[in-house]
Design a protein around this motif. Structure first.
Motif, PDB file in Angstrom:
ATOM      1  N   VAL A  33       0.850  -1.184   0.000  1.00  0.00           N
ATOM      2  CA  VAL A  33       0.000   0.000   0.000  1.00  0.00           C
ATOM      3  C   VAL A  33       0.886   1.236   0.000  1.00  0.00           C
ATOM      4  CG1 VAL A  33      -1.800   1.255   1.241  1.00  0.00           C
ATOM      5  CG2 VAL A  33      -1.808  -1.252   1.232  1.00  0.00           C
ATOM      6  N   VAL A  34       0.587   2.134  -0.947  1.00  0.00           N
ATOM      7  CA  VAL A  34       1.412   3.329  -1.126  1.00  0.00           C
ATOM      8  C   VAL A  34       0.510   4.550  -1.300  1.00  0.00           C
ATOM      9  CG1 VAL A  34       3.082   4.450  -2.673  1.00  0.00           C
ATOM     10  CG2 VAL A  34       3.246   2.005  -2.231  1.00  0.00           C
ATOM     11  N   VAL A  35       0.877   5.648  -0.659  1.00  0.00           N
ATOM     12  CA  VAL A  35       0.233   6.932  -0.910  1.00  0.00           C
ATOM     13  C   VAL A  35       1.193   7.727  -1.780  1.00  0.00           C
ATOM     14  CG1 VAL A  35      -0.636   9.082   0.094  1.00  0.00           C
ATOM     15  CG2 VAL A  35      -1.011   6.905   1.283  1.00  0.00           C
ATOM     16  N   ALA A  36       0.743   8.056  -2.981  1.00  0.00           N
ATOM     17  CA  ALA A  36       1.567   8.822  -3.923  1.00  0.00           C
ATOM     18  C   ALA A  36       0.637   9.540  -4.883  1.00  0.00           C
ATOM     19  CB  ALA A  36       2.510   7.901  -4.682  1.00  0.00           C
ATOM     20  N   SER A  37       0.889  10.790  -5.113  1.00  0.00           N
ATOM     21  CA  SER A  37       0.036  11.606  -5.967  1.00  0.00           C
ATOM     22  C   SER A  37       0.658  11.773  -7.349  1.00  0.00           C
ATOM     23  CB  SER A  37      -0.158  12.988  -5.325  1.00  0.00           C
ATOM     24  OG  SER A  37      -0.731  13.890  -6.247  1.00  0.00           O
ATOM     25  N   ALA A  38      -0.146  11.544  -8.365  1.00  0.00           N
ATOM     26  CA  ALA A  38       0.325  11.725  -9.741  1.00  0.00           C
ATOM     27  C   ALA A  38       0.741  13.166 -10.006  1.00  0.00           C
ATOM     28  CB  ALA A  38      -0.764  11.314 -10.725  1.00  0.00           C
ATOM     29  N   HIS A  39       0.144  14.098  -9.283  1.00  0.00           N
ATOM     30  CA  HIS A  39       0.404  15.508  -9.536  1.00  0.00           C
ATOM     31  C   HIS A  39       1.287  16.176  -8.491  1.00  0.00           C
ATOM     32  CE1 HIS A  39      -3.309  14.435 -11.667  1.00  0.00           C
ATOM     33  NE2 HIS A  39      -2.729  15.111 -12.626  1.00  0.00           N
ATOM     34  N   ARG A  40       1.201  15.738  -7.243  1.00  0.00           N
ATOM     35  CA  ARG A  40       2.008  16.362  -6.191  1.00  0.00           C
ATOM     36  C   ARG A  40       3.322  15.640  -5.939  1.00  0.00           C
ATOM     37  NH1 ARG A  40      -3.378  16.391  -4.235  1.00  0.00           N
ATOM     38  NH2 ARG A  40      -2.896  14.516  -3.071  1.00  0.00           N
ATOM     39  N   THR A  41       3.366  14.329  -6.213  1.00  0.00           N
ATOM     40  CA  THR A  41       4.613  13.563  -6.030  1.00  0.00           C
ATOM     41  C   THR A  41       4.862  12.664  -7.250  1.00  0.00           C
ATOM     42  OG1 THR A  41       3.477  11.791  -4.839  1.00  0.00           O
ATOM     43  CG2 THR A  41       4.435  13.575  -3.495  1.00  0.00           C
ATOM     44  N   PRO A  42       4.965  13.242  -8.437  1.00  0.00           N
ATOM     45  CA  PRO A  42       5.114  12.419  -9.642  1.00  0.00           C
ATOM     46  C   PRO A  42       6.385  11.567  -9.645  1.00  0.00           C
ATOM     47  CG  PRO A  42       5.483  14.731 -10.164  1.00  0.00           C
ATOM     48  CD  PRO A  42       4.960  14.671  -8.758  1.00  0.00           C
ATOM     49  N   ALA A  43       7.448  12.046  -9.068  1.00  0.00           N
ATOM     50  CA  ALA A  43       8.686  11.253  -9.031  1.00  0.00           C
ATOM     51  C   ALA A  43       8.489  10.009  -8.165  1.00  0.00           C
ATOM     52  CB  ALA A  43       9.847  12.090  -8.514  1.00  0.00           C
ATOM     53  N   ILE A  57       5.385  -7.300  -7.913  1.00  0.00           N
ATOM     54  CA  ILE A  57       4.030  -6.798  -8.112  1.00  0.00           C
ATOM     55  C   ILE A  57       3.543  -7.222  -9.488  1.00  0.00           C
ATOM     56  CG2 ILE A  57       2.668  -4.671  -8.428  1.00  0.00           C
ATOM     57  CD1 ILE A  57       4.519  -3.500  -6.147  1.00  0.00           C
ATOM     58  N   GLY A  58       2.298  -7.722  -9.532  1.00  0.00           N
ATOM     59  CA  GLY A  58       1.731  -8.186 -10.793  1.00  0.00           C
ATOM     60  C   GLY A  58       0.529  -7.397 -11.255  1.00  0.00           C
ATOM     61  N   VAL A  59      -0.106  -6.653 -10.338  1.00  0.00           N
ATOM     62  CA  VAL A  59      -1.305  -5.881 -10.654  1.00  0.00           C
ATOM     63  C   VAL A  59      -1.302  -4.628  -9.781  1.00  0.00           C
ATOM     64  CG1 VAL A  59      -3.848  -5.876 -10.703  1.00  0.00           C
ATOM     65  CG2 VAL A  59      -2.621  -8.003 -11.098  1.00  0.00           C
ATOM     66  N   PHE A  60      -1.791  -3.527 -10.345  1.00  0.00           N
ATOM     67  CA  PHE A  60      -1.968  -2.292  -9.591  1.00  0.00           C
ATOM     68  C   PHE A  60      -3.451  -2.025  -9.387  1.00  0.00           C
ATOM     69  CE2 PHE A  60       2.120  -1.576 -11.602  1.00  0.00           C
ATOM     70  CZ  PHE A  60       2.858  -0.949 -10.604  1.00  0.00           C
ATOM     71  N   ILE A  61      -3.810  -1.606  -8.182  1.00  0.00           N
ATOM     72  CA  ILE A  61      -5.100  -0.986  -7.926  1.00  0.00           C
ATOM     73  C   ILE A  61      -4.783   0.467  -7.615  1.00  0.00           C
ATOM     74  CG2 ILE A  61      -7.081  -0.810  -6.376  1.00  0.00           C
ATOM     75  CD1 ILE A  61      -6.840  -3.836  -5.903  1.00  0.00           C
ATOM     76  N   SER A  62      -5.375   1.345  -8.391  1.00  0.00           N
ATOM     77  CA  SER A  62      -5.096   2.765  -8.261  1.00  0.00           C
ATOM     78  C   SER A  62      -6.367   3.492  -7.895  1.00  0.00           C
ATOM     79  CB  SER A  62      -4.578   3.280  -9.613  1.00  0.00           C
ATOM     80  OG  SER A  62      -4.633   4.670  -9.653  1.00  0.00           O
ATOM     81  N   ALA A  63      -6.298   4.390  -6.919  1.00  0.00           N
ATOM     82  CA  ALA A  63      -7.480   5.133  -6.504  1.00  0.00           C
ATOM     83  C   ALA A  63      -7.155   6.601  -6.365  1.00  0.00           C
ATOM     84  CB  ALA A  63      -7.999   4.588  -5.185  1.00  0.00           C
ATOM     85  N   ALA A  64      -8.053   7.420  -6.902  1.00  0.00           N
ATOM     86  CA  ALA A  64      -7.886   8.864  -6.780  1.00  0.00           C
ATOM     87  C   ALA A  64      -9.237   9.530  -6.942  1.00  0.00           C
ATOM     88  CB  ALA A  64      -6.912   9.391  -7.832  1.00  0.00           C
ATOM     89  N   GLY A  65      -9.381  10.665  -6.287  1.00  0.00           N
ATOM     90  CA  GLY A  65     -10.599  11.442  -6.399  1.00  0.00           C
ATOM     91  C   GLY A  65     -10.388  12.648  -7.287  1.00  0.00           C
ATOM     92  N   ALA A  66     -11.461  13.395  -7.475  1.00  0.00           N
ATOM     93  CA  ALA A  66     -11.483  14.552  -8.370  1.00  0.00           C
ATOM     94  C   ALA A  66     -11.084  14.088  -9.775  1.00  0.00           C
ATOM     95  CB  ALA A  66     -10.602  15.678  -7.833  1.00  0.00           C
ATOM     96  N   ALA A  67     -10.419  14.938 -10.512  1.00  0.00           N
ATOM     97  CA  ALA A  67      -9.993  14.525 -11.845  1.00  0.00           C
ATOM     98  C   ALA A  67      -8.533  14.075 -11.824  1.00  0.00           C
ATOM     99  CB  ALA A  67     -10.189  15.661 -12.847  1.00  0.00           C
ATOM    100  N   ALA A  68      -7.998  13.824 -10.635  1.00  0.00           N
ATOM    101  CA  ALA A  68      -6.626  13.336 -10.518  1.00  0.00           C
ATOM    102  C   ALA A  68      -6.522  12.009 -11.255  1.00  0.00           C
ATOM    103  CB  ALA A  68      -6.247  13.155  -9.056  1.00  0.00           C
ATOM    104  N   HIS A  69      -5.500  11.869 -12.047  1.00  0.00           N
ATOM    105  CA  HIS A  69      -5.454  10.715 -12.935  1.00  0.00           C
ATOM    106  C   HIS A  69      -4.308   9.775 -12.600  1.00  0.00           C
ATOM    107  CE1 HIS A  69      -6.306   8.194 -16.146  1.00  0.00           C
ATOM    108  NE2 HIS A  69      -7.128   9.046 -16.729  1.00  0.00           N
ATOM    109  N   LEU A  70      -4.318   9.286 -11.378  1.00  0.00           N
ATOM    110  CA  LEU A  70      -3.268   8.391 -10.917  1.00  0.00           C
ATOM    111  C   LEU A  70      -3.227   7.105 -11.732  1.00  0.00           C
ATOM    112  CD1 LEU A  70      -1.019   7.873  -8.893  1.00  0.00           C
ATOM    113  CD2 LEU A  70      -2.759   7.090  -7.271  1.00  0.00           C
ATOM    114  N   GLY A  71      -4.387   6.515 -12.016  1.00  0.00           N
ATOM    115  CA  GLY A  71      -4.427   5.281 -12.799  1.00  0.00           C
ATOM    116  C   GLY A  71      -3.812   5.447 -14.172  1.00  0.00           C
ATOM    117  N   GLY A  72      -4.123   6.533 -14.835  1.00  0.00           N
ATOM    118  CA  GLY A  72      -3.572   6.782 -16.161  1.00  0.00           C
ATOM    119  C   GLY A  72      -2.071   6.994 -16.137  1.00  0.00           C
TER     120      GLY A  72
END
Length: 162
Positions: A33-43, A57-72
């Motif tokens: 389990v990891v907390v990482a933001s596509a926009h605030r912590t892209p590195a 790791i073989g599969v990712f489950i990605s979750a984000a609210g608003a229009a944040a596009h962590l999965g993409g």
């Protein structure tokens, strides 16, 4: 067996994702389990995703609210399966997150679950891993049987109350 990575854009998403982590554990699947933001912590996202295969790791489950596009963003960095869980985090009731997850450009897929659909994401991740794991297939079959039995008990309870 391969692990599942659960990546969320904010710790506020954890109450929605914890049932997925618990279900994966019930299936005998280790998750990271990891907390990482596509926009605030892209590195941080980049480093975690690109190092995922060597961590098993073989599969990712990605979750984000608003229009944040962590999965993409995750999907753009790997060819491993990415399952998106849109989170209801704005006055748009998760529709912004849902649309940003399902409207991926051709060639970079993200499987999308329902808004706040973390449990289905865990089951889908298990199904992906079960393709090459007969033991996990049996656990999924047992899970379905248990769900059916629970429905039958609830039906009997309702029928008894009439």
């Amino acid at each position: 067996m391969k692990k599942v990575a659960i990546v969320m854009g904010s710790d506020s998403d954890w109450p929605i994702l914890k049932p997925a982590a618990d279900l994966l554990k019930d299936f005998g699947i280790e998750c990271e389990v990891v907390v990482a933001s596509a926009h605030r912590t892209p590195a941080r996202v980049h480093d975690f995703v690109t190092s995922a295969p060597e961590k098993g790791i073989g599969v990712f489950i990605s979750a984000a609210g608003a229009a944040a596009h962590l999965g993409g963003v995750i999907a753009s960095l790997t060819t491993l399966p990415v399952i998106g869980v849109p989170i209801n985090a704005t006055p748009l009731n998760g529709m912004d997150a849902l649309l940003s997850t399902v409207q991926m450009p051709s060639g970079i897929p993200v499987a999308s679950m329902a808004v706040n659909g973390a449990k289905n994401a865990a089951i889908f991740a298990a199904q992906i891993l079960a393709v090459s794991n007969p033991s996990l297939q049996e656990r999924l079959i047992a899970h379905r049987k248990q769900m059916a039995e629970e429905v039958e008990k609830k039906a009997a309870k309702v029928a008894a109350s009439l």
